[in-house]
Write an enzyme that holds these catalytic residues in place. Sequence first.
Site, PDB file in Angstrom:
ATOM      1  N   CYS A   1     -23.317  30.500  -2.233  1.00  0.00           N
ATOM      2  CA  CYS A   1     -23.051  31.558  -1.251  1.00  0.00           C
ATOM      3  C   CYS A   1     -21.547  31.699  -1.008  1.00  0.00           C
ATOM      4  O   CYS A   1     -20.954  30.906  -0.267  1.00  0.00           O
ATOM      5  CB  CYS A   1     -23.769  31.233   0.056  1.00  0.00           C
ATOM      6  SG  CYS A   1     -23.382  32.398   1.369  1.00  0.00           S
TER       7      CYS A   1
ATOM      8  N   CYS B   1     -20.521  32.352   2.590  1.00  0.00           N
ATOM      9  CA  CYS B   1     -20.583  31.178   3.478  1.00  0.00           C
ATOM     10  C   CYS B   1     -19.392  30.252   3.241  1.00  0.00           C
ATOM     11  O   CYS B   1     -18.824  29.719   4.181  1.00  0.00           O
ATOM     12  CB  CYS B   1     -21.846  30.359   3.228  1.00  0.00           C
ATOM     13  SG  CYS B   1     -23.339  31.307   3.049  1.00  0.00           S
ATOM     14  N   ASP B   2     -19.033  30.041   1.982  1.00  0.00           N
ATOM     15  CA  ASP B   2     -18.103  28.955   1.650  1.00  0.00           C
ATOM     16  C   ASP B   2     -16.758  29.396   1.074  1.00  0.00           C
ATOM     17  O   ASP B   2     -15.890  28.558   0.843  1.00  0.00           O
ATOM     18  CB  ASP B   2     -18.780  28.005   0.634  1.00  0.00           C
ATOM     19  CG  ASP B   2     -20.059  27.402   1.196  1.00  0.00           C
ATOM     20  OD1 ASP B   2     -20.120  27.198   2.416  1.00  0.00           O
ATOM     21  OD2 ASP B   2     -20.994  27.164   0.411  1.00  0.00           O
TER      22      ASP B   2
END
Length: 303
Positions: free
Chosen positions: A131, A134-135
Amino acid sequence: MYDVAIIGAGPAGLSAGIYAARAKLSTVVVEKMYPGGQAAITDRIENYPGFNEGIAGAELTDKMKSQAEKFGAEFLNGEASNIEKRDEKFVIQLKGETLEAKAVILAMGAESRKLGVKGEKEYTGRGVSYCATCDGAFYTDKPVMMVGGGDSAIEEALYLSRFASSVYVVHRRDQLRATKILQERAFKNEKMKFIWNSTVDEIKGRETVEEIILRNVKTGEKTLVAVNGIFVAIGWVPNTSLVKDLAELDEQGYIITDENMGTGVPGLFAAGDIRRKPLRQVVTAVADGAIAAVEAGKYVESL
Ligand code: NAP
């Protein structure tokens, strides 16, 4: 007993929740993680009609959730571990709780396909990610790799290019699968470097990821690329293990439905990415959810 239980709160489940609750069916939506599914972790959704500047995935799905709540849908945090049909009702087992419903809409979506190579499991969360939204920010000014050639890989690689010093896109063929508009943006992006006809052989590092061994699928030649993070976007595996004995699945594990989202089991419907369909997008997921909820309503009425 609820009229309708919806398992999964991605766009398909949320839309089903809106339609079912608005039709005055008592409705519960069960979600094991956060509402919104894959869409909620999409940085920007540009092709959902009505938002000509695009909209953050989380904002769109938050609105869907509050719309469903406004009409009276209940949300429950939990993971279904068993679903079975007993006489004219469905019994859904959650941790520490059992739900009963007259109709069920399966909207559990799909999860990221894994590479299945050495180092992947070991470094997940320590350099291996599925993701970018997300990261991605963890890799500011650092080199990263994106594996895959579809819309997800290219969209996420473009997102990563905002932070990373460079983004190596590794694809197993010499042509991307992603739509032309994304390809054009990617080829213009100076931070993106394409490594064609290649797959990942091994992910290596110490505490965190440090290098990736690639293999050229044509020549067999191995190369080593130093990166701090590797993002994988090579497609999806449907979350259907729970219903493999209940609903009919195709050879890839997707639920086979009719055009009314019926699974063949009376009262059991499926909507969104979990079912066999030609186009998996937010716009088709919400359409599936609406149809499934209307059909579930007709079924409940018929009992
Ligand atoms: P996808 O379209 O299935 O693409 C998967 C990519 O991974 C393909 O390029 C495939 O290569 C590659 N791949 C598959 N298995 C592999 C393996 N074992 N090793 C290496 N590479 C592998 O998946 P997606 O990109 O996640 O998209 C899924 C659906 O969502 C699509 O319908 C897509 O259009 C949609 N989507 C749309 C948007 C948007 O509209 N903006 C954004 C994201 C996703 P090959 O090309 O060689 O098969």
